[in-house]
Design a protein around this motif. Structure first.
Motif, PDB file in Angstrom:
ATOM      1  N   PHE A  75       0.834  -1.195   0.000  1.00 57.87           N
ATOM      2  CA  PHE A  75       0.000   0.000   0.000  1.00 57.87           C
ATOM      3  C   PHE A  75       0.872   1.249   0.000  1.00 57.87           C
ATOM      4  N   GLY A  76       0.594   2.167  -0.921  1.00 57.35           N
ATOM      5  CA  GLY A  76       1.275   3.448  -0.942  1.00 57.35           C
ATOM      6  C   GLY A  76       0.287   4.569  -0.695  1.00 57.35           C
ATOM      7  N   LYS A  77       0.788   5.805  -0.676  1.00 59.66           N
ATOM      8  CA  LYS A  77      -0.086   6.975  -0.560  1.00 59.66           C
ATOM      9  C   LYS A  77      -0.585   7.322  -1.954  1.00 59.66           C
ATOM     10  N   ASP A  78      -1.572   6.591  -2.410  1.00 59.91           N
ATOM     11  CA  ASP A  78      -2.011   6.776  -3.784  1.00 59.91           C
ATOM     12  C   ASP A  78      -3.467   6.369  -3.956  1.00 59.91           C
ATOM     13  N   GLY A  79      -3.942   6.542  -5.194  1.00 62.12           N
ATOM     14  CA  GLY A  79      -5.324   6.204  -5.496  1.00 62.12           C
ATOM     15  C   GLY A  79      -5.622   4.729  -5.377  1.00 62.12           C
ATOM     16  N   LEU A  80      -4.601   3.886  -5.577  1.00 62.35           N
ATOM     17  CA  LEU A  80      -4.791   2.442  -5.433  1.00 62.35           C
ATOM     18  C   LEU A  80      -5.205   2.098  -4.011  1.00 62.35           C
TER      19      LEU A  80
ATOM     20  N   ALA B 238     -13.289  -2.311  -0.159  1.00 66.61           N
ATOM     21  CA  ALA B 238     -13.393  -3.185   1.013  1.00 66.61           C
ATOM     22  C   ALA B 238     -14.515  -2.722   1.935  1.00 66.61           C
ATOM     23  N   ASP B 239     -14.594  -1.408   2.120  1.00 66.41           N
ATOM     24  CA  ASP B 239     -15.658  -0.831   2.949  1.00 66.41           C
ATOM     25  C   ASP B 239     -17.033  -1.199   2.390  1.00 66.41           C
ATOM     26  N   GLY B 240     -17.196  -1.018   1.076  1.00 64.16           N
ATOM     27  CA  GLY B 240     -18.480  -1.332   0.447  1.00 64.16           C
ATOM     28  C   GLY B 240     -18.848  -2.800   0.552  1.00 64.16           C
ATOM     29  N   LEU B 241     -17.860  -3.672   0.382  1.00 63.36           N
ATOM     30  CA  LEU B 241     -18.113  -5.118   0.447  1.00 63.36           C
ATOM     31  C   LEU B 241     -18.479  -5.565   1.861  1.00 63.36           C
ATOM     32  N   VAL B 242     -17.745  -5.064   2.845  1.00 64.73           N
ATOM     33  CA  VAL B 242     -18.024  -5.429   4.239  1.00 64.73           C
ATOM     34  C   VAL B 242     -19.411  -4.947   4.643  1.00 64.73           C
ATOM     35  N   ASN B 243     -19.767  -3.741   4.228  1.00 67.24           N
ATOM     36  CA  ASN B 243     -21.080  -3.194   4.587  1.00 67.24           C
ATOM     37  C   ASN B 243     -22.229  -3.942   3.921  1.00 67.24           C
ATOM     38  N   LYS B 244     -21.912  -4.724   2.893  1.00 68.29           N
ATOM     39  CA  LYS B 244     -22.931  -5.575   2.267  1.00 68.29           C
ATOM     40  C   LYS B 244     -22.891  -6.998   2.826  1.00 68.29           C
ATOM     41  N   GLY B 245     -22.099  -7.195   3.869  1.00 66.45           N
ATOM     42  CA  GLY B 245     -22.116  -8.469   4.575  1.00 66.45           C
ATOM     43  C   GLY B 245     -21.081  -9.485   4.135  1.00 66.45           C
ATOM     44  N   HIS B 246     -20.084  -9.072   3.345  1.00 64.64           N
ATOM     45  CA  HIS B 246     -19.075 -10.010   2.862  1.00 64.64           C
ATOM     46  C   HIS B 246     -17.830  -9.987   3.752  1.00 64.64           C
ATOM     47  N   GLU B 247     -17.106 -11.088   3.758  1.00 70.67           N
ATOM     48  CA  GLU B 247     -15.879 -11.220   4.549  1.00 70.67           C
ATOM     49  C   GLU B 247     -14.682 -10.941   3.636  1.00 70.67           C
ATOM     50  N   VAL B 248     -13.838 -10.004   4.053  1.00 67.11           N
ATOM     51  CA  VAL B 248     -12.704  -9.601   3.211  1.00 67.11           C
ATOM     52  C   VAL B 248     -11.383  -9.901   3.909  1.00 67.11           C
ATOM     53  N   HIS B 249     -10.485 -10.545   3.174  1.00 66.41           N
ATOM     54  CA  HIS B 249      -9.114 -10.794   3.619  1.00 66.41           C
ATOM     55  C   HIS B 249      -8.168 -10.059   2.670  1.00 66.41           C
ATOM     56  N   ILE B 250      -7.018  -9.621   3.185  1.00 65.94           N
ATOM     57  CA  ILE B 250      -6.012  -8.964   2.347  1.00 65.94           C
ATOM     58  C   ILE B 250      -4.656  -9.612   2.605  1.00 65.94           C
ATOM     59  N   ILE B 251      -4.037 -10.106   1.536  1.00 67.54           N
ATOM     60  CA  ILE B 251      -2.651 -10.567   1.590  1.00 67.54           C
ATOM     61  C   ILE B 251      -1.790  -9.468   0.971  1.00 67.54           C
ATOM     62  N   THR B 252      -0.804  -8.982   1.719  1.00 59.71           N
ATOM     63  CA  THR B 252       0.003  -7.860   1.249  1.00 59.71           C
ATOM     64  C   THR B 252       1.413  -7.889   1.826  1.00 59.71           C
TER      65      THR B 252
END
Length: 377
Positions: free
Chosen positions: A10-15, A23-37
């Motif tokens: 993750f950088g300080k950027d639009g990505l 991720a916010d939108g998906l979680v608020n719709k009830g989905h489980e989110v994992h991030i490998i980074t």
């Protein structure tokens, strides 16, 4: 659904902003989110508040973070650590057992491919080129007509696998700031009260076209108008050398003292502080900040990079100038800054376009349609 994002760092950027919003939108719709980074691009000599806030945001959403060590060192050390990280990532994927794999870093697409998994990937940059680590996703998400064309012509993506999903932002950007808050921001950041404010949000670097804007003002705007303006950049220098680069540009164009760099922070209130927002980038896949400015009700002018024609109908809800063409940008700035009715009309119609086409809700819903299609294949 159990959804896995894979991203190098993750950088300080639009990505980073886009991934956090999705991720916010998906979680608020009830989905489980994992991030490998591989982590966050923090630097000792810079303000890293953005990254601590991003971590906290992921924690508040209940997103499960899984880290691997990004390969470093000489050729042998890097090879060893690459293999070690690969094994670690594969182990994480098999343990998580995601229903959807969404790879946000093109050079990591070979990992789900190695595992024989169906996956999707988003085109976040138009600077990548075909290489051994890049593998075509089962379904590819393009974020603009330009990025779609890029994937077809440069990355040789099968057209039938491409799906269009515009980036989206929270509707908080449309919420009005109080005049008291805008005055406070000007006081805190020593922004002149009696000047017309031209704003830019993004890293200070050649890629983002900072020099294009400086040249447009210094060489192609009337002197009597230059005396009335002040430029505000919300963003960090990409490297310490870029600070000297910008200082040299300002001196060359006799604009020293007419520009202030505020550093990277939440740009939301600043879009309503700006009279005109400019995105002069030489490279973009979408130009997320242009949509933020439009939704904030700020008259927006941007280069004709990817995303421009998706966002703006020239002269109606904003303006588009040819990339690197400082003369055209100077002319457009002069036009909107000397015509209040035109500037206000484009700002209003830009806000309407952003709210109609580029909300977080639309992006999340359209991304979920891609996920459902992926599951059904």
């Amino acid at each position: 659904m159990k959804i896995l994002f894979i991203i190098m760092r993750f950088g300080k950027d639009g990505l980073a902003t886009n991934i956090a919003e999705l991720a916010d939108g998906l979680v608020n719709k009830g989905h489980e989110v994992h991030i490998i980074t591989g982590g966050f691009k923090e630097q000792k000599d810079q303000d890293n508040t953005f990254f601590s806030s991003l971590r906290q945001r992921f924690a508040n959403l209940g997103i499960k973070m899984h880290y691997f060590k990004e390969p470093q060192g000489g050729i042998f050390a890097k090879g060893y650590h690459s293999l070690k990280s690969l094994v670690q990532i594969i182990f994480r994927i098999t343990k998580i057992k995601p229903e959807i794999i969404h790879c946000h870093s093109p050079n990591l697409t070979f990992i789900p491919w190695l595992l024989g998994k169906k996956f999707t990937s988003t085109v976040h940059a138009d600077t990548i080129r075909p290489n051994a680590r890049y593998k075509h996703p089962t379904l590819l998400i393009a974020v603009s007509e330009g990025s779609k064309n890029f994937t077809e012509t440069v990355m040789h993506t099968p057209p039938e696998s491409i799906r269009m999903v515009y980036h989206g932002i929270p509707e908080r950007f449309s919420e009005p700031e109080t005049q008291e808050n805008l005055k406070r921001l000007k006081r805190e950041h020593q922004i002149p009260e009696d000047k017309i404010i031209i704003g830019l949000v993004g890293r200070i670097t050649q890629q983002k076209g900072t020099d294009v804007l400086v040249k447009a003002i210094g060489q192609y705007m009337p002197k009597e108008l230059i005396h009335k303006i002040f430029v505000v950049i919300v963003g960090d220098y990409q490297t310490p050398k870029h600070e000297l680069w910008l200082e040299g540009l300002l001196e060359e164009h006799k604009l020293t003292g007419k520009l202030k760099v505020l550093g990277f922070q939440d740009p939301k209130p600043f879009y309503q502080l700006f009279d005109v927002f400019v995105l002069p980038s030489r490279s973009d896949t979408f130009g997320l900040v242009a949509v933020e400015a439009m939704m904030g009700g700020c008259c927006t002018i941007r280069s004709n990079g990817n995303g421009a024609s998706d966002q703006i109908e020239h002269g109606v809800n904003g303006m588009i100038f040819p990339m690197e063409d400082s003369a055209s940008l100077g002319k457009q700035l002069t036009e909107v800054l000397t015509n209040d009715d035109l500037r206000k009309s484009m700002a209003l119609k830009g806000r309407e376009k952003a709210l109609a086409c580029f909300t977080l809700e639309k992006m999340t819903s359209n991304t979920l349609k891609v996920y459902q299609e992926l599951k059904s294949l």
